[in-house]
Scaffold this active site. Sequence first.
Site, short mmCIF file in Angstrom:
data_model
loop_
_atom_site.label_atom_id
_atom_site.label_comp_id
_atom_site.label_asym_id
_atom_site.label_seq_id
_atom_site.Cartn_x
_atom_site.Cartn_y
_atom_site.Cartn_z
N ASP A 126 1.61 -41.30 18.59
CA ASP A 126 2.19 -42.61 18.25
C ASP A 126 3.61 -42.65 18.78
O ASP A 126 4.46 -41.87 18.35
CB ASP A 126 2.17 -42.81 16.73
CG ASP A 126 2.48 -44.24 16.31
OD1 ASP A 126 3.13 -44.96 17.10
OD2 ASP A 126 2.09 -44.63 15.20
N ARG A 128 5.61 -45.46 18.88
CA ARG A 128 6.32 -46.67 18.47
C ARG A 128 7.69 -46.36 17.89
O ARG A 128 7.90 -45.32 17.28
CB ARG A 128 5.47 -47.45 17.46
CG ARG A 128 4.27 -48.11 18.09
CD ARG A 128 3.37 -48.75 17.06
NE ARG A 128 2.70 -47.77 16.21
CZ ARG A 128 1.78 -48.08 15.32
NH1 ARG A 128 1.44 -49.35 15.13
NH2 ARG A 128 1.19 -47.14 14.60
#
Length: 205
Positions: A126, A128
Amino acid sequence: MPVVFVAASKLPTPFAEFAMHGFIESATGREHVVLSLGDVADGAPVLGRVHSECLTGDALFSQRCDCGSQLEAAMRAIATEGRGVLLYLRQEGRGIGLMNKIRAYELQDGGADTVEANERLGFAADQRDYAICLPMLQHLGVQSLRLMTNNPRKVKALTDMGINVAERVPLHTGQNPHNRLYLATKAGKLGHMMGNEHQSEVGPA
């Protein structure tokens, strides 16, 4: 400032007429949007969702993920509440971009799960970044969130950025035969709470 406010307009939808606020991320030039409904600057916790862009799920009705159904469910919930915010972040594919997401899908077609596919392409599971959320919420006067998410790591990431998350509100929707492995991987490897036993979690005041 990490983001610059550009303009705001009305956005009529099947669920409610939202206010749409546009921002540009200073470091990357990415364009982000916040939808708001009602008075979100009164100091009380605001029902909200931080939703990362998913072209395939949000716009093309893909059943490989649960993103589109979560987006719709969040907008419906805010409309029902009569008050809330939805931050729509341009972080496609958990931050790896659309073309790399398609490459990851190709690997998944060959048997990899969503985390393994990202890692084989040289990315973290991930990628983000939620740092841009705080200035956008501050611009709208939002002091605290009742955050619609199944992802405790998102709660921690926002809290670490200085955002007060008063409650985690589960968002269980969009399960289908095509995304069973995807949802199981999110639960097993990314820590998502996918079961119905967690109805809500209230954070520190």
